[in-house]
Design an enzyme around this catalytic site. Sequence first.
Site, short mmCIF file in Angstrom:
data_model
loop_
_atom_site.label_atom_id
_atom_site.label_comp_id
_atom_site.label_asym_id
_atom_site.label_seq_id
_atom_site.Cartn_x
_atom_site.Cartn_y
_atom_site.Cartn_z
N GLU A 51 21.80 22.94 23.96
CA GLU A 51 21.49 23.99 22.99
C GLU A 51 20.53 25.01 23.61
OE1 GLU A 51 19.77 23.95 18.36
OE2 GLU A 51 19.76 22.14 19.61
N LYS A 71 25.28 27.68 14.90
CA LYS A 71 24.83 26.39 14.37
C LYS A 71 24.86 26.45 12.84
CE LYS A 71 20.95 23.15 15.03
NZ LYS A 71 19.68 22.96 15.79
N CYS A 129 23.77 20.23 17.65
CA CYS A 129 22.64 19.34 17.34
C CYS A 129 22.59 18.85 15.90
CB CYS A 129 21.34 20.02 17.74
SG CYS A 129 19.96 18.84 17.93
#
Length: 649
Positions: A57, A126, A179
């Site tokens: 990330e 994200k 994530c």
Amino acid sequence: MLHTQQYTYSPEKYGNFGIGAVSPRVSLGNPAQNVSNILEALGNPQLRQCRFIVLPELSITGYTCADLFLQDSLIEAAAEALLTLAHELKSDTRLIAVGAPLLKGHKLYNCAVVICKGEILGAVPKSFIPNYQEFYERRWFAPGRDVEGETVSICGITVPFGKDLIFEYQGVKVGVEICEDLWMPVPPSSGLCMAGAEVVLNLSATDDNVGKFDYIRSLVKAQSGRCRCAYAYSAAGSGESSTDLVFSGIDLVACNGLMLSQSERFTTDIPLACATVDIEKIRNERRKYSTFGEGHSEGVYRLIDIPDDDRHLFPAISVEPYPFIPSSNFARTENCKEIIEIQSWGLAQRLKATGCKNLVVGISGGLDSTLALLTVHNTFRKLGLDPRGIVGVTMPSTATSQRTHSNAHTIMQALGVTILEIPINDAVQLHFRDIGHEEGTFDAVYENSQARERTQILMDLANKYGGMVLGTGDMSEMALGWCTYNGDHMSMYNVNAGVPKTLVKYLVGWYAENSDSEKLRLSLLDIIDTPISPELIPSAEGEEIGQKTEELVGPYELHDFFLFHVLRNGFRPSKIQWMAELAFEGKYDRETIKKWLVNFYRRFFTQQFKRSCMPDGPKVGSVCLSPRGDWRMPSDASARLWLKEAESL
């Protein structure tokens, strides 16, 4: 032991693709240097074999830049670095997902940017932005869970942008999440996989604390299992700020619930994990487990189609030659314990249901009947029943060797069961005279008459003792039809129905290792070493055992290999041949494998009628041949399609 062989043609032909996760060194707030760091990491020889690669990330900037994400200089430099990275990868045929901050309107998004052959193909924001404990991402980034069907400009280049992107390359569909997305009750990857993604790449920046690594592993394994996909996870590593947190670079590759590779933690080297995954197996799993297709995929996904590349990569291929047997000693031991419990529990349930306290079992001194007897004895012990209620019957003929005859008596005596010996020669010879069979003609009549005579004896004894006949034949024999119809094919319950021949040896070996009787242990070890034989044809002069099964039908280790990949994975003959050559390199040549593969398909199809009426028996592994369970097949199905392919190899 695993055997690996490099082929001149690509494993990708058979759906085998390399997948990698790597955590390059990070220079915080220095995108230009991070491009160099990323290229250095991607140059690793292991990653050169991978078609799909995931980086951490925000790997273009570093994850812990904090309020520097509010600086235009960093955001603009990150965008320029993405173009530089893409340009440097223009001759690279790998699909690579890299993390970067992207500005869209007035919002900054934490994104996964997908690059292949020098092009930026799309960016995925994200979905879920954490803002708790050590995480303050909401301070800088907007959530992307509602972003669909949009585009974003990267230094004037417009690319697809949204959570709804799936990338298709070399026939493989790839989804991306970042994530925290994985930590959600319903991760975005669930929807991506329901929409067709077979590989999921997760860009992460997970920090380390006690117990967290094991939890991450469990999440990745579980999601790859639920979604029946390959899942690669890469977390931030060296160079991230240690002001409050530590990042070790966690890289994982899992597939179908199994962890295939993981990086070393806290290493001065660049952490990475690489594995070869079988996309065809993933597709077959999804088709086989029909409830997968009943899941709900929200929204409509855009497919980014990347032109295939004829420059094949050669991921390292290791094929386990014994798929029914775990490679580690610990796993083998645990499997043996569990299988023995399943066999014994199944038999115990059948005894309770029928009210039987006596069992009749034919004991030849071979592997299968030995395992059956050991299972019965274990079951009686668990139920507190007298082992004398187990009636062990030896039924020697002129083809019975002294070795097997002696071992049969030894194990029965050691276990304290009731022992009967009933020679069958006179009865069989009388039968031959009745049907006009010529004496000394060792044909199917000669062999099958013995098998049916033995079964008749067992059935009549079961009536006499008020019990039932326990079957002893294993799953490999049923696959090949290596049993006499209405002979050893028949019983009231078969504890070995789900156990392949290669596994029988390990189960008997487990009993030997855990036996309190030295005499029993030595006899069991000798049974394991005895050539597999039906002992239906008298041996030639000077030979104790003249009829060896594997010389007639082929090596069981090959047939079990074929059986597993036919039943479990649904692979076609050419792929199974290719895999067998890799697995048994140096032991069997191509022509030998082909010979027995053709024989396997021929027998497997023609002998289905025996399996269609096989007795009840417990399933112990991931596959079985019960017509009431895993395998339903018409007895008159044609093998032509499979034989044509196998014979042409």
